[in-house]
Scaffold this motif. Structure first.
Motif, PDB file in Angstrom:
ATOM      1  N   LYS A 188     -14.087  -2.178   6.539  1.00 35.44           N
ATOM      2  CA  LYS A 188     -14.450  -2.918   7.739  1.00 35.44           C
ATOM      3  C   LYS A 188     -13.526  -4.130   7.898  1.00 35.44           C
ATOM      4  CE  LYS A 188     -19.347  -1.662   7.731  1.00 35.44           C
ATOM      5  NZ  LYS A 188     -20.741  -2.152   7.613  1.00 35.44           N
ATOM      6  N   GLU A 189     -13.216  -4.443   9.138  1.00 35.39           N
ATOM      7  CA  GLU A 189     -12.246  -5.505   9.419  1.00 35.39           C
ATOM      8  C   GLU A 189     -12.595  -6.827   8.756  1.00 35.39           C
ATOM      9  OE1 GLU A 189     -10.266  -7.787  13.307  1.00 35.39           O
ATOM     10  OE2 GLU A 189     -11.982  -6.442  13.550  1.00 35.39           O
ATOM     11  N   ASN A 190     -13.869  -7.210   8.805  1.00 36.86           N
ATOM     12  CA  ASN A 190     -14.252  -8.513   8.247  1.00 36.86           C
ATOM     13  C   ASN A 190     -14.125  -8.563   6.732  1.00 36.86           C
ATOM     14  OD1 ASN A 190     -16.748  -6.749   8.339  1.00 36.86           O
ATOM     15  ND2 ASN A 190     -17.603  -8.493   7.232  1.00 36.86           N
ATOM     16  N   LYS A 191     -14.131  -7.387   6.077  1.00 39.06           N
ATOM     17  CA  LYS A 191     -14.038  -7.353   4.616  1.00 39.06           C
ATOM     18  C   LYS A 191     -12.629  -7.662   4.111  1.00 39.06           C
ATOM     19  CE  LYS A 191     -18.348  -6.210   3.874  1.00 39.06           C
ATOM     20  NZ  LYS A 191     -19.285  -7.154   3.230  1.00 39.06           N
ATOM     21  N   ASN A 192     -11.630  -7.512   4.985  1.00 36.99           N
ATOM     22  CA  ASN A 192     -10.265  -7.922   4.641  1.00 36.99           C
ATOM     23  C   ASN A 192      -9.752  -7.244   3.372  1.00 36.99           C
ATOM     24  OD1 ASN A 192      -7.876  -9.445   4.913  1.00 36.99           O
ATOM     25  ND2 ASN A 192      -8.689 -11.148   3.707  1.00 36.99           N
ATOM     26  N   PHE A 193     -10.067  -5.967   3.235  1.00 39.21           N
ATOM     27  CA  PHE A 193      -9.708  -5.264   2.004  1.00 39.21           C
ATOM     28  C   PHE A 193      -8.198  -5.157   1.801  1.00 39.21           C
ATOM     29  CE2 PHE A 193      -8.677  -1.391  -0.345  1.00 39.21           C
ATOM     30  CZ  PHE A 193      -9.309  -1.686  -1.546  1.00 39.21           C
ATOM     31  N   VAL A 194      -7.449  -5.129   2.882  1.00 38.73           N
ATOM     32  CA  VAL A 194      -5.989  -5.021   2.763  1.00 38.73           C
ATOM     33  C   VAL A 194      -5.431  -6.165   1.921  1.00 38.73           C
ATOM     34  CG1 VAL A 194      -3.809  -5.080   4.027  1.00 38.73           C
ATOM     35  CG2 VAL A 194      -5.710  -3.712   4.904  1.00 38.73           C
ATOM     36  N   THR A 195      -6.001  -7.365   2.077  1.00 40.24           N
ATOM     37  CA  THR A 195      -5.540  -8.501   1.272  1.00 40.24           C
ATOM     38  C   THR A 195      -5.800  -8.266  -0.207  1.00 40.24           C
ATOM     39  OG1 THR A 195      -5.632 -10.191   2.998  1.00 40.24           O
ATOM     40  CG2 THR A 195      -6.016 -10.932   0.746  1.00 40.24           C
ATOM     41  N   ALA A 196      -6.936  -7.664  -0.540  1.00 38.84           N
ATOM     42  CA  ALA A 196      -7.230  -7.360  -1.949  1.00 38.84           C
ATOM     43  C   ALA A 196      -6.184  -6.416  -2.523  1.00 38.84           C
ATOM     44  CB  ALA A 196      -8.626  -6.748  -2.081  1.00 38.84           C
ATOM     45  N   PHE A 197      -5.836  -5.387  -1.750  1.00 41.93           N
ATOM     46  CA  PHE A 197      -4.857  -4.416  -2.238  1.00 41.93           C
ATOM     47  C   PHE A 197      -3.466  -5.042  -2.346  1.00 41.93           C
ATOM     48  CE2 PHE A 197      -1.918  -0.768  -1.332  1.00 41.93           C
ATOM     49  CZ  PHE A 197      -2.077  -0.157  -2.573  1.00 41.93           C
ATOM     50  N   ARG A 198      -3.071  -5.800  -1.342  1.00 44.41           N
ATOM     51  CA  ARG A 198      -1.749  -6.446  -1.393  1.00 44.41           C
ATOM     52  C   ARG A 198      -1.677  -7.445  -2.552  1.00 44.41           C
ATOM     53  NH1 ARG A 198      -0.067  -2.308   0.939  1.00 44.41           N
ATOM     54  NH2 ARG A 198      -0.372  -2.137   3.191  1.00 44.41           N
ATOM     55  N   ALA A 199      -2.776  -8.135  -2.801  1.00 46.26           N
ATOM     56  CA  ALA A 199      -2.808  -9.066  -3.931  1.00 46.26           C
ATOM     57  C   ALA A 199      -2.634  -8.318  -5.247  1.00 46.26           C
ATOM     58  CB  ALA A 199      -4.126  -9.834  -3.935  1.00 46.26           C
ATOM     59  N   TYR A 200      -3.289  -7.176  -5.360  1.00 45.37           N
ATOM     60  CA  TYR A 200      -3.132  -6.355  -6.565  1.00 45.37           C
ATOM     61  C   TYR A 200      -1.685  -5.905  -6.728  1.00 45.37           C
ATOM     62  CZ  TYR A 200      -2.816  -2.092  -9.265  1.00 45.37           C
ATOM     63  OH  TYR A 200      -2.397  -1.129 -10.155  1.00 45.37           O
ATOM     64  N   MET A 201      -1.066  -5.465  -5.648  1.00 38.54           N
ATOM     65  CA  MET A 201       0.324  -5.003  -5.721  1.00 38.54           C
ATOM     66  C   MET A 201       1.246  -6.108  -6.227  1.00 38.54           C
ATOM     67  SD  MET A 201       0.366  -1.797  -4.768  1.00 38.54           S
ATOM     68  CE  MET A 201       2.001  -1.395  -4.129  1.00 38.54           C
ATOM     69  N   LEU A 202       0.987  -7.349  -5.805  1.00 37.68           N
ATOM     70  CA  LEU A 202       1.789  -8.479  -6.270  1.00 37.68           C
ATOM     71  C   LEU A 202       1.467  -8.824  -7.729  1.00 37.68           C
ATOM     72  CD1 LEU A 202       1.476 -10.774  -3.119  1.00 37.68           C
ATOM     73  CD2 LEU A 202       3.558  -9.616  -3.902  1.00 37.68           C
ATOM     74  N   ALA A 203       0.181  -8.779  -8.070  1.00 39.43           N
ATOM     75  CA  ALA A 203      -0.232  -9.166  -9.421  1.00 39.43           C
ATOM     76  C   ALA A 203       0.285  -8.200 -10.477  1.00 39.43           C
ATOM     77  CB  ALA A 203      -1.761  -9.261  -9.488  1.00 39.43           C
ATOM     78  N   ARG A 204       0.319  -6.909 -10.162  1.00 41.93           N
ATOM     79  CA  ARG A 204       0.743  -5.960 -11.195  1.00 41.93           C
ATOM     80  C   ARG A 204       2.237  -6.029 -11.481  1.00 41.93           C
ATOM     81  NH1 ARG A 204       0.130   0.191  -8.912  1.00 41.93           N
ATOM     82  NH2 ARG A 204       1.750   0.156  -7.315  1.00 41.93           N
ATOM     83  N   GLN A 205       2.973  -6.710 -10.609  1.00 44.42           N
ATOM     84  CA  GLN A 205       4.382  -6.952 -10.914  1.00 44.42           C
ATOM     85  C   GLN A 205       4.523  -7.967 -12.044  1.00 44.42           C
ATOM     86  OE1 GLN A 205       6.453  -8.099  -7.297  1.00 44.42           O
ATOM     87  NE2 GLN A 205       5.601  -6.377  -6.142  1.00 44.42           N
ATOM     88  N   ARG A 206       3.469  -8.739 -12.269  1.00 46.20           N
ATOM     89  CA  ARG A 206       3.503  -9.790 -13.303  1.00 46.20           C
ATOM     90  C   ARG A 206       2.605  -9.485 -14.495  1.00 46.20           C
ATOM     91  NH1 ARG A 206       2.022 -14.471  -9.109  1.00 46.20           N
ATOM     92  NH2 ARG A 206       1.646 -15.681 -11.020  1.00 46.20           N
ATOM     93  N   VAL A 207       1.686  -8.517 -14.328  1.00 45.14           N
ATOM     94  CA  VAL A 207       0.760  -8.162 -15.405  1.00 45.14           C
ATOM     95  C   VAL A 207       0.939  -6.686 -15.726  1.00 45.14           C
ATOM     96  CG1 VAL A 207      -1.640  -8.053 -16.144  1.00 45.14           C
ATOM     97  CG2 VAL A 207      -0.887  -9.915 -14.645  1.00 45.14           C
TER      98      VAL A 207
END
Length: 355
Positions: A188-207
């Motif tokens: 759902k749009e208000n859940k902003n899940f895309v940000t969670a996934f993009r954050a994960y993509m960035l984090a796994r480059q460092r972890v």
């Protein structure tokens, strides 16, 4: 006698239904036979219905039952006070208190079907106008409702959500060896899940070896337009879509995760953040809507429009054991602020003061 509109027992379990069920158990325990639970025929939460000793009335289901069968039955038994915990209520029955959890359908209309929007936008103003008093789940929602519908805030009482005691740490030998973050969300749009996934993509480059577990319904017909995004999730070998799972499973996943991520743009309350904290999982959440009110300083709060900020917070928690322990302890204390028992006691006080 007090009647409770128990149509929520015919609906899939989300935060709204959980709120209604938990408060119903508390009110049943405190008021006994003074409270009666009324449902249509199509109950799906049979165990809960049995424990609440529900009475099935009328011959219809859904909105028709709520607008026709329920008020007709109430008039036959003397027009008792009706409590409605799930946003909607019978318009023409005036001896009622309604609960409106938030106005997501106003702020994020694309989240809902046209049929749903038509009903809510036409009926909610009438329901609010014909209710003796209103409940909502946060000070944030209270001000949203009061402002949008031009209602005196004194007519609205905040009844907080809480966490069921079954949510507590549960270590799992297999999951404890996994290095993963977890999100409980839909698309759902208000859940902003895309940000969670993009954050994960960035984090796994460092972890190294970081995985992403997703709890929730991402295959609903409502989200067909996001097929390409779902395919991207499914194609990633380090992303696991768990779908809807039992509370026992959810507790295990919370308890063994590195971080719980909740980047929602708009929440009336946000029960999952408390569930995660109750299971000793550090929380990174959005600094928007009700979440600062619910979490205070017990979590790391980030701009929901900046996945890089979420990624930085995720990496900080994984790398800094002192920070991780501080957030776990703060989360444990934060959960104590909320109690279904205290919320039910507040409802009873309001009822006793009603005309």
């Amino acid at each position: 006698m007090i009647a409770i509109n128990s149509r929520f027992l015919t609906q899939k379990l989300t935060g709204v239904q959980r709120f209604a069920i938990e408060l119903s158990f508390q009110l049943k325990a405190k008021l006994g036979n003074e409270v009666v639970f009324l449902t249509p025929q199509n109950v799906i939460h049979l165990s809960v219905a049995y424990q609440l000793e529900v009475q099935t009335v009328g011959k219809h289901n859904g909105h028709l039952w709520e607008q026709w069968d329920l008020p007709n039955y109430l008039r036959k038994i003397g027009n008792p006070l009706l409590l409605c915990f799930g946003n909607t209520a019978p318009v023409l029955y005036k001896n009622k208190i309604d609960t409106l959890h938030d106005i997501t359908f106003i702020r994020y209309p694309d989240t809902f079907s046209r049929k749903f929007l038509l009903y809510y936008k036409s009926m909610i103003p009438l329901i609010l106008r014909t209710s003796k008093h209103l409940f909502t789940v946060s000070e944030f929602s209270k001000m949203e409702i009061a402002s949008y519908y031009h209602i005196d805030p004194k007519r609205i009482s905040v009844i907080y959500n809480a966490v069921n005691p079954i949510f507590r740490p549960m270590k799992d030998d297999k999951l404890s060896y996994e290095k993963y973050i977890i999100a409980v969300s839909s698309l759902k749009e208000n859940k902003n899940f895309v940000t969670a996934f993009r954050a994960y993509m960035l984090a796994r480059q460092r972890v190294s070896g970081l995985k992403f577990y997703i709890v929730g319904d991402v295959y609903s017909d409502s989200f067909k337009r996001q097929d390409s995004f779902i395919n991207e999730l499914k194609a990633d070998k380090d992303v696991r879509i768990l779908g809807r799972i039992s509370d026992d499973e959810l507790i295990r996943y919370y308890s063994n995760a590195q971080v719980f991520v909740f980047p929602s743009f708009y929440e009336g309350f946000g029960i999952p953040v408390l569930e995660a904290q109750a299971c000793e999982c550090p929380v990174v959440a959005a600094s928007s809507s009700s979440l600062p009110e619910v979490l205070g300083s017990s979590a790391l709060l980030c701009d929901p429009n900046k996945p890089e900020d979420f990624a930085d917070s995720i990496c900080r928690i994984i790398a800094d054991e002192t920070l991780r322990k501080r957030l776990i302890e703060a989360g444990h204390e934060n959960v104590k602020r909320f109690s279904w028992k205290k919320s039910a006691e507040k409802i009873i006080q309001i009822i006793q003061g009603a005309d």
